[in-house]
Design a protein around this motif. Sequence first.
Motif, mmCIF file in Angstrom:
data_model
loop_
_atom_site.group_PDB
_atom_site.id
_atom_site.type_symbol
_atom_site.label_atom_id
_atom_site.label_comp_id
_atom_site.label_asym_id
_atom_site.label_seq_id
_atom_site.Cartn_x
_atom_site.Cartn_y
_atom_site.Cartn_z
ATOM 1 N N ALA A 283 0.833 -1.207 0.000
ATOM 2 C CA ALA A 283 0.000 0.000 0.000
ATOM 3 C C ALA A 283 0.867 1.257 0.000
ATOM 4 O O ALA A 283 0.545 2.244 -0.692
ATOM 5 N N GLU A 284 1.962 1.233 0.748
ATOM 6 C CA GLU A 284 2.860 2.397 0.787
ATOM 7 C C GLU A 284 3.513 2.632 -0.568
ATOM 8 O O GLU A 284 3.642 3.778 -1.018
ATOM 9 N N VAL A 285 3.940 1.551 -1.212
ATOM 10 C CA VAL A 285 4.530 1.684 -2.542
ATOM 11 C C VAL A 285 3.527 2.312 -3.503
ATOM 12 O O VAL A 285 3.851 3.237 -4.266
ATOM 13 N N ALA A 286 2.292 1.833 -3.463
ATOM 14 C CA ALA A 286 1.262 2.368 -4.350
ATOM 15 C C ALA A 286 1.014 3.851 -4.076
ATOM 16 O O ALA A 286 0.854 4.647 -5.010
ATOM 17 N N ALA A 287 0.984 4.225 -2.806
ATOM 18 C CA ALA A 287 0.743 5.615 -2.439
ATOM 19 C C ALA A 287 1.839 6.537 -2.958
ATOM 20 O O ALA A 287 1.605 7.737 -3.174
ATOM 21 N N ASN A 288 3.030 5.972 -3.183
ATOM 22 C CA ASN A 288 4.145 6.758 -3.700
ATOM 23 C C ASN A 288 4.338 6.578 -5.206
ATOM 24 O O ASN A 288 5.372 6.968 -5.750
ATOM 25 N N GLY A 289 3.351 5.977 -5.859
ATOM 26 C CA GLY A 289 3.368 5.877 -7.302
ATOM 27 C C GLY A 289 4.126 4.690 -7.870
ATOM 28 O O GLY A 289 4.337 4.616 -9.082
ATOM 29 N N GLY A 290 4.508 3.743 -7.017
ATOM 30 C CA GLY A 290 5.255 2.591 -7.493
ATOM 31 C C GLY A 290 4.370 1.588 -8.211
ATOM 32 O O GLY A 290 3.226 1.352 -7.810
ATOM 33 N N GLU A 291 4.894 0.999 -9.288
ATOM 34 C CA GLU A 291 4.159 -0.006 -10.059
ATOM 35 C C GLU A 291 4.700 -1.413 -9.857
ATOM 36 O O GLU A 291 4.019 -2.390 -10.159
ATOM 37 N N LEU A 292 5.928 -1.534 -9.370
ATOM 38 C CA LEU A 292 6.574 -2.816 -9.103
ATOM 39 C C LEU A 292 7.232 -2.742 -7.737
ATOM 40 O O LEU A 292 7.925 -1.767 -7.432
ATOM 41 N N ALA A 293 6.979 -3.757 -6.895
ATOM 42 C CA ALA A 293 7.589 -3.815 -5.565
ATOM 43 C C ALA A 293 8.344 -5.129 -5.438
ATOM 44 O O ALA A 293 7.746 -6.203 -5.577
ATOM 45 N N VAL A 294 9.648 -5.054 -5.187
ATOM 46 C CA VAL A 294 10.491 -6.236 -5.033
ATOM 47 C C VAL A 294 10.848 -6.394 -3.556
ATOM 48 O O VAL A 294 11.441 -5.493 -2.955
ATOM 49 N N PHE A 295 10.456 -7.539 -2.986
ATOM 50 C CA PHE A 295 10.719 -7.841 -1.582
ATOM 51 C C PHE A 295 11.949 -8.741 -1.465
ATOM 52 O O PHE A 295 12.342 -9.414 -2.421
ATOM 53 N N PRO A 296 12.552 -8.830 -0.275
ATOM 54 C CA PRO A 296 13.748 -9.653 -0.097
ATOM 55 C C PRO A 296 13.461 -11.150 -0.135
ATOM 56 O O PRO A 296 12.312 -11.598 -0.060
ATOM 57 N N GLU A 297 14.522 -11.905 -0.210
ATOM 58 C CA GLU A 297 14.468 -13.364 -0.110
ATOM 59 C C GLU A 297 13.846 -13.770 1.231
ATOM 60 O O GLU A 297 14.158 -13.202 2.276
ATOM 61 N N ALA A 298 12.949 -14.742 1.172
ATOM 62 C CA ALA A 298 12.369 -15.350 2.375
ATOM 63 C C ALA A 298 11.688 -14.333 3.283
ATOM 64 O O ALA A 298 11.706 -14.470 4.516
ATOM 65 N N PHE A 299 11.035 -13.326 2.699
ATOM 66 C CA PHE A 299 10.373 -12.320 3.530
ATOM 67 C C PHE A 299 9.229 -12.940 4.327
ATOM 68 O O PHE A 299 9.014 -12.598 5.493
ATOM 69 N N ILE A 300 8.474 -13.826 3.692
ATOM 70 C CA ILE A 300 7.442 -14.570 4.417
ATOM 71 C C ILE A 300 7.970 -15.982 4.665
ATOM 72 O O ILE A 300 8.318 -16.694 3.733
ATOM 73 N N GLY A 301 8.046 -16.350 5.918
ATOM 74 C CA GLY A 301 8.638 -17.624 6.306
ATOM 75 C C GLY A 301 9.936 -17.431 7.059
ATOM 76 O O GLY A 301 10.202 -18.118 8.042
ATOM 77 N N GLY A 302 10.758 -16.499 6.576
ATOM 78 C CA GLY A 302 11.958 -16.122 7.309
ATOM 79 C C GLY A 302 13.232 -16.781 6.803
ATOM 80 O O GLY A 302 13.223 -17.901 6.293
ATOM 81 N N TYR A 303 14.327 -16.047 6.955
ATOM 82 C CA TYR A 303 15.654 -16.564 6.641
ATOM 83 C C TYR A 303 16.358 -16.847 7.965
ATOM 84 O O TYR A 303 16.716 -15.924 8.694
ATOM 85 N N PRO A 304 16.565 -18.128 8.299
ATOM 86 C CA PRO A 304 17.065 -18.487 9.637
ATOM 87 C C PRO A 304 18.577 -18.340 9.764
ATOM 88 O O PRO A 304 19.309 -19.305 10.014
ATOM 89 N N LYS A 305 19.061 -17.138 9.601
ATOM 90 C CA LYS A 305 20.504 -16.895 9.583
ATOM 91 C C LYS A 305 21.136 -17.267 10.919
ATOM 92 O O LYS A 305 20.623 -16.919 11.988
ATOM 93 N N GLY A 306 22.235 -17.988 10.842
ATOM 94 C CA GLY A 306 22.951 -18.378 12.053
ATOM 95 C C GLY A 306 22.391 -19.594 12.756
ATOM 96 O O GLY A 306 22.817 -19.921 13.868
ATOM 97 N N THR A 307 21.430 -20.295 12.133
ATOM 98 C CA THR A 307 20.780 -21.446 12.753
ATOM 99 C C THR A 307 21.283 -22.733 12.105
ATOM 100 O O THR A 307 21.252 -22.864 10.884
ATOM 101 N N ALA A 308 21.712 -23.681 12.907
ATOM 102 C CA ALA A 308 22.255 -24.945 12.393
ATOM 103 C C ALA A 308 21.259 -26.088 12.472
ATOM 104 O O ALA A 308 21.548 -27.185 12.006
#
Length: 307
Positions: free
Chosen positions: A28-53
């Motif tokens: 919604a924030e991207v749209a409010a600022n006129g953005g047409e494409l929004a690229v999110f990071p890797e594993a944004f939903i679910g999570g990136y378990p950095k440092g976990t063995a």
Amino acid sequence: MSKVAVIQSASVPFDAEASTKKAEELIAEVAANGGELAVFPEAFIGGYPKGTAFGTAVGYRTERGRDEYARYSNGAITLDGPEVQRLVQASSEHGVFVVMGVIERLGNTLYCTALHISPTSGLVENRRKLMPTATERLVWGYGDGSTLETMDTPFGRVGSVICWENYMPLMRQAMYAQGVQLYCAPTADDRATWQASMTHIALEGRVFVLSACQYLTRDAFPSDHPFDVELPHGDVLMRGGSLIIDPSGKVLAGPVFDEETILYADVDLETKTRAHLDFDTVGHYSRPDVFSLTVNTRRADSVTFTS
């Protein structure tokens, strides 16, 4: 001319509902600022378990590690689940094409996936990471060539290459051969050296590169979540470093470190056309008589039932 956005934000690890809610707000924030494409990071939903063995060593697994994996798996999403439907709705409502990094659960295997969600057509691609890196292979399965696609949008041809897949020259060549113009690179690599790779890809492919990494801190994780290595930046697990680069190698936005932000840039595809005067890696600067690439785009099923 189109306006694109790269999201640098923290997910809510193991909590798909909370991460989806945050994603809806960011779209919604991207749209409010006129953005047409929004690229999110890797594993944004679910999570990136950095440092976990996950309690593993060669020839050894622990019960605690299996508990950690169960929590991670339970926080993943399915393609037909409510989280994807909410993202489709947000994309449609706000008119934003979304590239979303998720942990996808299919059967009993997890995949690191980039969803491509169109405001008019819904979920149009689930781009599974072909090669999980190092110990990511413990918790993520391998993708196959069937999801290695690019697609047309009103603002250009979009394709995604996830994190260290960007170091695979033949992977990049396969994307260039499909005419990618907006080259999306969801990542967990927060090193300063990442910009050099992204700049190289922009110049090599004569593409706009949109690289998104999380700004993720230790307190985003549940209090009982273990970290099995000493993290180099203390309580900061991922520093960001997101950026947008044009086909001439010019940095249009970023890199930004150590904060949550949204980066914006205006994209003019004529810039890409002009850049191909002297270089096209799959055209006039290629030598197919010497080098060639064959890409297997068949779906790789471990079991096939026939009658």
